[in-house]
Design a protein around this motif. Sequence first.
Motif, PDB file in Angstrom:
ATOM      1  N   TRP A  44       0.840  -1.202   0.000  1.00 19.83           N
ATOM      2  CA  TRP A  44       0.000   0.000   0.000  1.00 19.83           C
ATOM      3  C   TRP A  44       0.878   1.256   0.000  1.00 19.83           C
ATOM      4  O   TRP A  44       0.672   2.164  -0.788  1.00 19.83           O
ATOM      5  CB  TRP A  44      -0.917  -0.043   1.221  1.00 19.83           C
ATOM      6  N   PHE A  45       1.882   1.280   0.864  1.00 20.56           N
ATOM      7  CA  PHE A  45       2.796   2.412   0.975  1.00 20.56           C
ATOM      8  C   PHE A  45       3.555   2.617  -0.338  1.00 20.56           C
ATOM      9  O   PHE A  45       3.636   3.739  -0.858  1.00 20.56           O
ATOM     10  CB  PHE A  45       3.773   2.155   2.130  1.00 20.56           C
ATOM     11  N   ASP A  47       2.740   1.595  -3.362  1.00 18.45           N
ATOM     12  CA  ASP A  47       1.807   2.011  -4.418  1.00 18.45           C
ATOM     13  C   ASP A  47       1.498   3.501  -4.316  1.00 18.45           C
ATOM     14  O   ASP A  47       1.447   4.198  -5.341  1.00 18.45           O
ATOM     15  CB  ASP A  47       0.505   1.211  -4.350  1.00 18.45           C
ATOM     16  N   LYS A  48       1.282   3.990  -3.117  1.00 19.31           N
ATOM     17  CA  LYS A  48       1.020   5.429  -2.920  1.00 19.31           C
ATOM     18  C   LYS A  48       2.224   6.244  -3.387  1.00 19.31           C
ATOM     19  O   LYS A  48       2.062   7.253  -4.082  1.00 19.31           O
ATOM     20  CB  LYS A  48       0.719   5.741  -1.455  1.00 19.31           C
ATOM     21  N   GLN A  49       3.411   5.822  -3.009  1.00 11.10           N
ATOM     22  CA  GLN A  49       4.623   6.549  -3.412  1.00 11.10           C
ATOM     23  C   GLN A  49       4.771   6.562  -4.926  1.00 11.10           C
ATOM     24  O   GLN A  49       5.083   7.597  -5.521  1.00 11.10           O
ATOM     25  CB  GLN A  49       5.863   5.927  -2.764  1.00 11.10           C
ATOM     26  N   LYS A  51       2.567   6.458  -7.164  1.00 11.76           N
ATOM     27  CA  LYS A  51       1.532   7.288  -7.802  1.00 11.76           C
ATOM     28  C   LYS A  51       1.548   8.737  -7.309  1.00 11.76           C
ATOM     29  O   LYS A  51       0.641   9.500  -7.620  1.00 11.76           O
ATOM     30  CB  LYS A  51       0.158   6.672  -7.549  1.00 11.76           C
ATOM     31  N   LEU A  53       0.958   9.896  -4.349  1.00 12.09           N
ATOM     32  CA  LEU A  53      -0.183  10.130  -3.468  1.00 12.09           C
ATOM     33  C   LEU A  53       0.316  10.207  -2.026  1.00 12.09           C
ATOM     34  O   LEU A  53       1.106   9.363  -1.603  1.00 12.09           O
ATOM     35  CB  LEU A  53      -1.211   9.009  -3.628  1.00 12.09           C
ATOM     36  N   ILE A  55       0.824  10.152   2.025  1.00  8.53           N
ATOM     37  CA  ILE A  55       0.486   9.535   3.308  1.00  8.53           C
ATOM     38  C   ILE A  55       1.149  10.436   4.340  1.00  8.53           C
ATOM     39  O   ILE A  55       2.368  10.632   4.301  1.00  8.53           O
ATOM     40  CB  ILE A  55       1.033   8.101   3.456  1.00  8.53           C
ATOM     41  N   SER A  69      -4.481   9.800   4.202  1.00 13.00           N
ATOM     42  CA  SER A  69      -4.028   9.591   2.834  1.00 13.00           C
ATOM     43  C   SER A  69      -5.206   9.778   1.898  1.00 13.00           C
ATOM     44  O   SER A  69      -6.354   9.872   2.337  1.00 13.00           O
ATOM     45  CB  SER A  69      -3.457   8.174   2.678  1.00 13.00           C
ATOM     46  N   TYR A  70      -4.906   9.843   0.627  1.00 10.15           N
ATOM     47  CA  TYR A  70      -5.962   9.762  -0.369  1.00 10.15           C
ATOM     48  C   TYR A  70      -5.456   9.013  -1.578  1.00 10.15           C
ATOM     49  O   TYR A  70      -4.255   8.825  -1.758  1.00 10.15           O
ATOM     50  CB  TYR A  70      -6.551  11.124  -0.753  1.00 10.15           C
ATOM     51  N   GLY A  71      -6.430   8.543  -2.359  1.00 13.00           N
ATOM     52  CA  GLY A  71      -6.102   7.786  -3.556  1.00 13.00           C
ATOM     53  C   GLY A  71      -7.158   8.018  -4.610  1.00 13.00           C
ATOM     54  O   GLY A  71      -8.165   8.686  -4.371  1.00 13.00           O
ATOM     55  N   HIS A  85     -10.431  10.013   0.350  1.00 15.57           N
ATOM     56  CA  HIS A  85      -9.474  10.115   1.443  1.00 15.57           C
ATOM     57  C   HIS A  85      -9.831   9.212   2.621  1.00 15.57           C
ATOM     58  O   HIS A  85     -10.964   8.738   2.742  1.00 15.57           O
ATOM     59  CB  HIS A  85      -9.377  11.564   1.940  1.00 15.57           C
TER      60      HIS A  85
END
Length: 165
Positions: A44-45, A47-49, A51, A53, A55, A69-71, A85
């Motif tokens: 998850w972390f 993937d956010k980085q 993209k 996005l 955290i 966070s948001y996605g 979010h």
Amino acid sequence: MNPILRPATINDLDKILEIVNHSIIHTTANYNYDVQTIEVQTKWFEDKQAKNLPIIVAELDNEVVGFGSYGQFREKIGYQYTVEHSVYVVDNVIGKGIGSKLLLELIRLAKGQGLHVMIGAIDADNAGSIAFHEKFGFVATGTIREVGYKFDHWLDLVFMQLILK
């Protein structure tokens, strides 16, 4: 109570995982049934980085007490300016302004990324979260009845949105 807000690092994942798993076990803020593993939280972390996005974590006395966070709201290109979010805080700081600081920072970051709408998907029985979002200008746009099931009963989901200006 004045928390430090900062971008999350890989070193924060154990505490984020603890917060997430508490919500899974004890609340309907998260409709998952099974606790997550550190491997799932790490993916998850990452993937956010990948993209770009955010955290963010809130720290009090060098301890993470919340995160946000948001996605992407939906995968289709037409939704590219809309995000959904999440904000979580540990029980002993609920109502002390930590969630407010996290949400304000997420809103600021979303505006900075040129996003247009922020969505919150909230369990309809969570009056506290609904009122919390209303304080920041979120408006309820609809309720999907009996879309979730947890703790042996059906759950309604309220969608709230904030148009970012």
